[in-house]
Design an enzyme around this catalytic site. Sequence first.
Site, short mmCIF file in Angstrom:
data_model
loop_
_atom_site.label_atom_id
_atom_site.label_comp_id
_atom_site.label_asym_id
_atom_site.label_seq_id
_atom_site.Cartn_x
_atom_site.Cartn_y
_atom_site.Cartn_z
N TYR A 20 -0.34 -4.75 -57.07
CA TYR A 20 0.62 -5.84 -57.16
C TYR A 20 0.90 -6.43 -55.78
CZ TYR A 20 4.58 -3.14 -55.23
OH TYR A 20 5.41 -2.43 -54.41
N ARG A 41 -4.50 -9.09 -48.74
CA ARG A 41 -4.19 -7.69 -49.05
C ARG A 41 -4.49 -7.38 -50.51
NH1 ARG A 41 1.71 -5.38 -47.79
NH2 ARG A 41 2.23 -6.73 -49.55
N ARG A 60 -7.43 5.11 -74.93
CA ARG A 60 -7.09 5.75 -73.67
C ARG A 60 -8.22 6.67 -73.23
NH1 ARG A 60 -4.84 10.62 -71.95
NH2 ARG A 60 -3.44 10.48 -70.14
N LYS A 67 -1.73 -1.15 -52.34
CA LYS A 67 -0.45 -1.53 -52.96
C LYS A 67 -0.56 -1.42 -54.48
CE LYS A 67 3.25 -4.95 -52.42
NZ LYS A 67 4.21 -4.06 -51.73
N GLU A 76 7.57 5.59 -43.83
CA GLU A 76 8.13 4.26 -44.11
C GLU A 76 9.29 4.39 -45.06
OE1 GLU A 76 4.96 1.98 -45.92
OE2 GLU A 76 4.36 3.70 -47.12
N LEU A 131 1.89 1.47 -46.06
CA LEU A 131 1.45 0.17 -46.52
C LEU A 131 1.29 -0.77 -45.33
CD1 LEU A 131 0.88 -1.62 -49.03
CD2 LEU A 131 3.25 -2.38 -48.85
#
Length: 286
Positions: free
Chosen positions: A32, A51, A100, A150, A182, A206
């Site tokens: 995302y 990114r 799945r 991310k 972070e 990140l």
Amino acid sequence: MRTVYLNGEYVAENEAKVSIFDRGFLMADGVYEVTSVLDGKLVDFDGHAVRLERSLGELGMKNPITKDELLAVHRELVSRNDVVDGGVYLQITRGAPADRDFAFPDPETTPCTVVLFTQSKPGVTESPASKAGIKVISIADERWGRRDIKTVQLLYPSMGKMMAKAAGCDDAWMVEDGFVTEGTSNNAYIVKGNKIITRALSNDILHGITRAAVLRFAQEAQMEVEERNFTIDEAKEADEAFITSATMFVNGVVEIDGAQIGDGVPGHVSKRLREIYLDESRKVAI
């Protein structure tokens, strides 16, 4: 009611549906980005697009939407939803196979799922937190080893936010091997003797888009930047501390684990960097 984007269509938010077999839902198999909106324009869009491409590549996913198409969708959603200040959330998952399975589905038969929606946050640049600063606690960093990607694996950061809330604070700084990595959704910094100190880029954190911009502006303003590890104890003795993120920009940290930082208010370095970042970002927003 918001208009959202789902797999090529603009639909009302209550009409958007994703399969229960989507791997983002079942496996957190997705990435995302969040792009800020100021004055109806997109901030650092190019950085987020780059990114995004990197995150997809690290997970072996082909980007299902071009940069130009993505920009057009962002702008259309901002327009349709009358967003002045806020953000656009983008999520791409590996899609919804017939059932799945741990094994990745064939991308030729299982297209990615692409979702975007806006969040309106009037007055975000003048938030109370930006004036007063935030309080953080330290917690062990128990995330997976590829934090540079991310992904939508945000359970532990969410738990960290709740740990901070339970302690009467705003956020948590994560610590690994004795050093701060972070914040739960932001990059972390301290200031000592006008030197800005923040952890160097690696798979451990990140690669923040706002981080890159703020450090560039800091160096252009003749501020000294040192990228290295630092401890919570060092942070407690710092002159200032602050965070950066796409949604909070630059925000002072005034307390860490109950210890007041500096004068207990956002310091001059973080306040100046916030001013520079917002001014420069508005100039180049698209």
